[in-house]
Scaffold this motif. Structure first.
Motif, PDB file in Angstrom:
ATOM      1  N   MET A   1       2.942  21.118   6.026  1.00 44.09           N
ATOM      2  CA  MET A   1       2.018  21.102   4.899  1.00 44.09           C
ATOM      3  C   MET A   1       1.981  19.686   4.307  1.00 44.09           C
ATOM      4  SD  MET A   1       2.084  23.697   1.724  1.00 44.09           S
ATOM      5  CE  MET A   1       1.431  23.216   0.174  1.00 44.09           C
ATOM      6  N   SER A   2       0.788  19.176   4.050  1.00 43.15           N
ATOM      7  CA  SER A   2       0.674  17.816   3.531  1.00 43.15           C
ATOM      8  C   SER A   2       0.920  17.791   2.028  1.00 43.15           C
ATOM      9  CB  SER A   2      -0.702  17.241   3.856  1.00 43.15           C
ATOM     10  OG  SER A   2      -1.696  17.961   3.177  1.00 43.15           O
ATOM     11  N   GLN A   3       1.214  16.599   1.538  1.00 40.50           N
ATOM     12  CA  GLN A   3       1.485  16.405   0.120  1.00 40.50           C
ATOM     13  C   GLN A   3       0.219  16.633  -0.696  1.00 40.50           C
ATOM     14  OE1 GLN A   3       2.720  12.313  -0.078  1.00 40.50           O
ATOM     15  NE2 GLN A   3       4.874  12.870  -0.109  1.00 40.50           N
ATOM     16  N   PRO A   4       0.396  17.024  -1.967  1.00 42.64           N
ATOM     17  CA  PRO A   4      -0.764  17.105  -2.858  1.00 42.64           C
ATOM     18  C   PRO A   4      -1.433  15.730  -2.960  1.00 42.64           C
ATOM     19  CG  PRO A   4       1.153  18.114  -3.884  1.00 42.64           C
ATOM     20  CD  PRO A   4       1.626  17.449  -2.621  1.00 42.64           C
ATOM     21  N   LEU A   5      -2.726  15.731  -3.213  1.00 42.18           N
ATOM     22  CA  LEU A   5      -3.510  14.507  -3.223  1.00 42.18           C
ATOM     23  C   LEU A   5      -2.991  13.485  -4.228  1.00 42.18           C
ATOM     24  CD1 LEU A   5      -5.837  13.015  -1.959  1.00 42.18           C
ATOM     25  CD2 LEU A   5      -7.392  14.179  -3.522  1.00 42.18           C
ATOM     26  N   ASN A   6      -2.548  13.922  -5.385  1.00 39.46           N
ATOM     27  CA  ASN A   6      -2.050  12.970  -6.381  1.00 39.46           C
ATOM     28  C   ASN A   6      -0.825  12.224  -5.853  1.00 39.46           C
ATOM     29  OD1 ASN A   6      -0.505  15.369  -6.673  1.00 39.46           O
ATOM     30  ND2 ASN A   6       0.125  14.736  -8.724  1.00 39.46           N
ATOM     31  N   LEU A   7       0.035  12.904  -5.100  1.00 39.34           N
ATOM     32  CA  LEU A   7       1.208  12.232  -4.529  1.00 39.34           C
ATOM     33  C   LEU A   7       0.805  11.280  -3.405  1.00 39.34           C
ATOM     34  CD1 LEU A   7       3.828  15.138  -4.479  1.00 39.34           C
ATOM     35  CD2 LEU A   7       3.533  13.319  -6.175  1.00 39.34           C
ATOM     36  N   GLN A   8      -0.219  11.633  -2.656  1.00 39.69           N
ATOM     37  CA  GLN A   8      -0.719  10.743  -1.614  1.00 39.69           C
ATOM     38  C   GLN A   8      -1.311   9.468  -2.226  1.00 39.69           C
ATOM     39  OE1 GLN A   8      -3.295  12.644   1.293  1.00 39.69           O
ATOM     40  NE2 GLN A   8      -2.196  14.579   1.029  1.00 39.69           N
ATOM     41  N   ILE A   9      -2.022   9.636  -3.327  1.00 38.97           N
ATOM     42  CA  ILE A   9      -2.614   8.483  -4.024  1.00 38.97           C
ATOM     43  C   ILE A   9      -1.513   7.567  -4.555  1.00 38.97           C
ATOM     44  CG2 ILE A   9      -3.977   7.767  -6.041  1.00 38.97           C
ATOM     45  CD1 ILE A   9      -5.609  10.398  -5.581  1.00 38.97           C
ATOM     46  N   GLU A  10      -0.476   8.169  -5.141  1.00 32.56           N
ATOM     47  CA  GLU A  10       0.635   7.373  -5.664  1.00 32.56           C
ATOM     48  C   GLU A  10       1.396   6.675  -4.536  1.00 32.56           C
ATOM     49  OE1 GLU A  10       2.773  10.057  -8.210  1.00 32.56           O
ATOM     50  OE2 GLU A  10       1.161  10.047  -9.705  1.00 32.56           O
ATOM     51  N   ALA A  11       1.511   7.329  -3.382  1.00 31.66           N
ATOM     52  CA  ALA A  11       2.151   6.695  -2.222  1.00 31.66           C
ATOM     53  C   ALA A  11       1.322   5.505  -1.739  1.00 31.66           C
ATOM     54  CB  ALA A  11       2.345   7.716  -1.107  1.00 31.66           C
ATOM     55  N   LEU A  12       0.010   5.656  -1.746  1.00 28.97           N
ATOM     56  CA  LEU A  12      -0.876   4.558  -1.374  1.00 28.97           C
ATOM     57  C   LEU A  12      -0.715   3.398  -2.359  1.00 28.97           C
ATOM     58  CD1 LEU A  12      -3.107   3.337   0.370  1.00 28.97           C
ATOM     59  CD2 LEU A  12      -4.766   4.636  -0.992  1.00 28.97           C
ATOM     60  N   ALA A  13      -0.575   3.719  -3.626  1.00 27.50           N
ATOM     61  CA  ALA A  13      -0.371   2.689  -4.650  1.00 27.50           C
ATOM     62  C   ALA A  13       0.921   1.918  -4.376  1.00 27.50           C
ATOM     63  CB  ALA A  13      -0.327   3.329  -6.038  1.00 27.50           C
ATOM     64  N   ARG A  14       1.982   2.621  -4.045  1.00 28.48           N
ATOM     65  CA  ARG A  14       3.256   1.959  -3.728  1.00 28.48           C
ATOM     66  C   ARG A  14       3.125   1.104  -2.464  1.00 28.48           C
ATOM     67  NH1 ARG A  14       4.971   7.000  -5.263  1.00 28.48           N
ATOM     68  NH2 ARG A  14       5.276   7.667  -3.100  1.00 28.48           N
ATOM     69  N   ALA A  15       2.380   1.611  -1.488  1.00 24.49           N
ATOM     70  CA  ALA A  15       2.197   0.877  -0.234  1.00 24.49           C
ATOM     71  C   ALA A  15       1.436  -0.426  -0.477  1.00 24.49           C
ATOM     72  CB  ALA A  15       1.470   1.750   0.782  1.00 24.49           C
ATOM     73  N   LEU A  16       0.464  -0.410  -1.361  1.00 27.05           N
ATOM     74  CA  LEU A  16      -0.279  -1.630  -1.699  1.00 27.05           C
ATOM     75  C   LEU A  16       0.681  -2.710  -2.198  1.00 27.05           C
ATOM     76  CD1 LEU A  16      -3.407  -0.251  -3.573  1.00 27.05           C
ATOM     77  CD2 LEU A  16      -3.485  -1.834  -1.650  1.00 27.05           C
ATOM     78  N   VAL A  17       1.503  -2.346  -3.154  1.00 28.52           N
ATOM     79  CA  VAL A  17       2.408  -3.320  -3.761  1.00 28.52           C
ATOM     80  C   VAL A  17       3.482  -3.759  -2.771  1.00 28.52           C
ATOM     81  CG1 VAL A  17       4.092  -3.705  -5.606  1.00 28.52           C
ATOM     82  CG2 VAL A  17       1.959  -2.515  -6.106  1.00 28.52           C
ATOM     83  N   SER A  18       4.053  -2.817  -2.044  1.00 27.16           N
ATOM     84  CA  SER A  18       5.141  -3.188  -1.129  1.00 27.16           C
ATOM     85  C   SER A  18       4.632  -4.077   0.002  1.00 27.16           C
ATOM     86  CB  SER A  18       5.859  -1.954  -0.589  1.00 27.16           C
ATOM     87  OG  SER A  18       5.012  -1.189   0.230  1.00 27.16           O
ATOM     88  N   SER A  19       3.438  -3.822   0.513  1.00 27.61           N
ATOM     89  CA  SER A  19       2.917  -4.686   1.576  1.00 27.61           C
ATOM     90  C   SER A  19       2.587  -6.073   1.035  1.00 27.61           C
ATOM     91  CB  SER A  19       1.714  -4.050   2.274  1.00 27.61           C
ATOM     92  OG  SER A  19       0.672  -3.789   1.374  1.00 27.61           O
ATOM     93  N   ALA A  20       2.109  -6.159  -0.201  1.00 25.26           N
ATOM     94  CA  ALA A  20       1.831  -7.471  -0.800  1.00 25.26           C
ATOM     95  C   ALA A  20       3.130  -8.234  -1.041  1.00 25.26           C
ATOM     96  CB  ALA A  20       1.062  -7.310  -2.106  1.00 25.26           C
ATOM     97  N   LYS A  21       4.148  -7.559  -1.556  1.00 28.06           N
ATOM     98  CA  LYS A  21       5.434  -8.214  -1.806  1.00 28.06           C
ATOM     99  C   LYS A  21       6.065  -8.704  -0.512  1.00 28.06           C
ATOM    100  CE  LYS A  21       6.794  -6.031  -6.137  1.00 28.06           C
ATOM    101  NZ  LYS A  21       7.748  -5.112  -6.800  1.00 28.06           N
ATOM    102  N   ALA A  22       5.871  -7.959   0.566  1.00 26.45           N
ATOM    103  CA  ALA A  22       6.458  -8.321   1.858  1.00 26.45           C
ATOM    104  C   ALA A  22       5.613  -9.337   2.617  1.00 26.45           C
ATOM    105  CB  ALA A  22       6.655  -7.063   2.705  1.00 26.45           C
ATOM    106  N   GLY A  23       4.426  -9.641   2.104  1.00 31.56           N
ATOM    107  CA  GLY A  23       3.547 -10.569   2.798  1.00 31.56           C
ATOM    108  C   GLY A  23       2.981  -9.980   4.075  1.00 31.56           C
ATOM    109  N   GLU A  24       2.859  -8.680   4.108  1.00 30.28           N
ATOM    110  CA  GLU A  24       2.291  -7.989   5.264  1.00 30.28           C
ATOM    111  C   GLU A  24       0.791  -7.842   5.022  1.00 30.28           C
ATOM    112  OE1 GLU A  24       4.578  -4.380   5.449  1.00 30.28           O
ATOM    113  OE2 GLU A  24       6.358  -5.445   6.169  1.00 30.28           O
ATOM    114  N   TRP A  25       0.059  -8.906   5.335  1.00 32.39           N
ATOM    115  CA  TRP A  25      -1.345  -9.005   4.939  1.00 32.39           C
ATOM    116  C   TRP A  25      -2.240  -8.022   5.676  1.00 32.39           C
ATOM    117  CZ3 TRP A  25      -0.215 -10.839   0.698  1.00 32.39           C
ATOM    118  CH2 TRP A  25       0.678 -11.902   0.546  1.00 32.39           C
ATOM    119  N   HIS A  26      -1.941  -7.735   6.944  1.00 32.72           N
ATOM    120  CA  HIS A  26      -2.758  -6.762   7.672  1.00 32.72           C
ATOM    121  C   HIS A  26      -2.562  -5.369   7.090  1.00 32.72           C
ATOM    122  CE1 HIS A  26      -4.276  -9.463  10.716  1.00 32.72           C
ATOM    123  NE2 HIS A  26      -3.059  -9.953  10.889  1.00 32.72           N
ATOM    124  N   ALA A  27      -1.329  -5.039   6.758  1.00 32.06           N
ATOM    125  CA  ALA A  27      -1.055  -3.737   6.142  1.00 32.06           C
ATOM    126  C   ALA A  27      -1.716  -3.654   4.773  1.00 32.06           C
ATOM    127  CB  ALA A  27       0.457  -3.505   6.024  1.00 32.06           C
TER     128      ALA A  27
END
Length: 98
Positions: A1-27
């Motif tokens: 079963m997949s996560q509720p949409l609000n948790l998926q959105i928050e995970a995407l938000a974390r991924a944005l910041v973590s990829s920027a902090k890591a300098g992972e520009w393609h991600a």
């Protein structure tokens, strides 16, 4: 079963910041594209997702601030290289035309 949409959105938000902090520009570009598609798809934002979208918006801004800071750092580095290159050219001209 997949996560509720609000948790998926928050995970995407974390991924944005973590990829920027890591300098992972393609991600970061991929996450940014997904965020844009999600925002378009869910307009107007349903009330039960407004908090998750606020987190996404804040995280997106943080990621873009990190991108801007990296761009400025690289521009300064490039300017330093240009100055050194100009100095070397001037030195070369002096050597060639004493």
């Amino acid at each position: 079963m997949s996560q509720p949409l609000n948790l998926q959105i928050e995970a995407l938000a974390r991924a944005l910041v973590s990829s920027a902090k890591a300098g992972e520009w393609h991600a970061l570009a991929r996450h940014d594209r997904l965020a844009g598609e999600l925002v378009k798809k869910l307009q107007p934002v349903p009330a039960h997702l407004s908090e998750a979208f606020h987190v996404l918006k804040s995280s997106h801004q943080e990621a873009m601030d990190l991108v801007d800071a990296e761009q400025q750092r690289l521009e300064q580095l490039l300017a330093g290289h240009r100055e050194r290159q100009e100095g070397l050219r001037a030195y070369q001209q002096l050597e060639e035309n004493p």
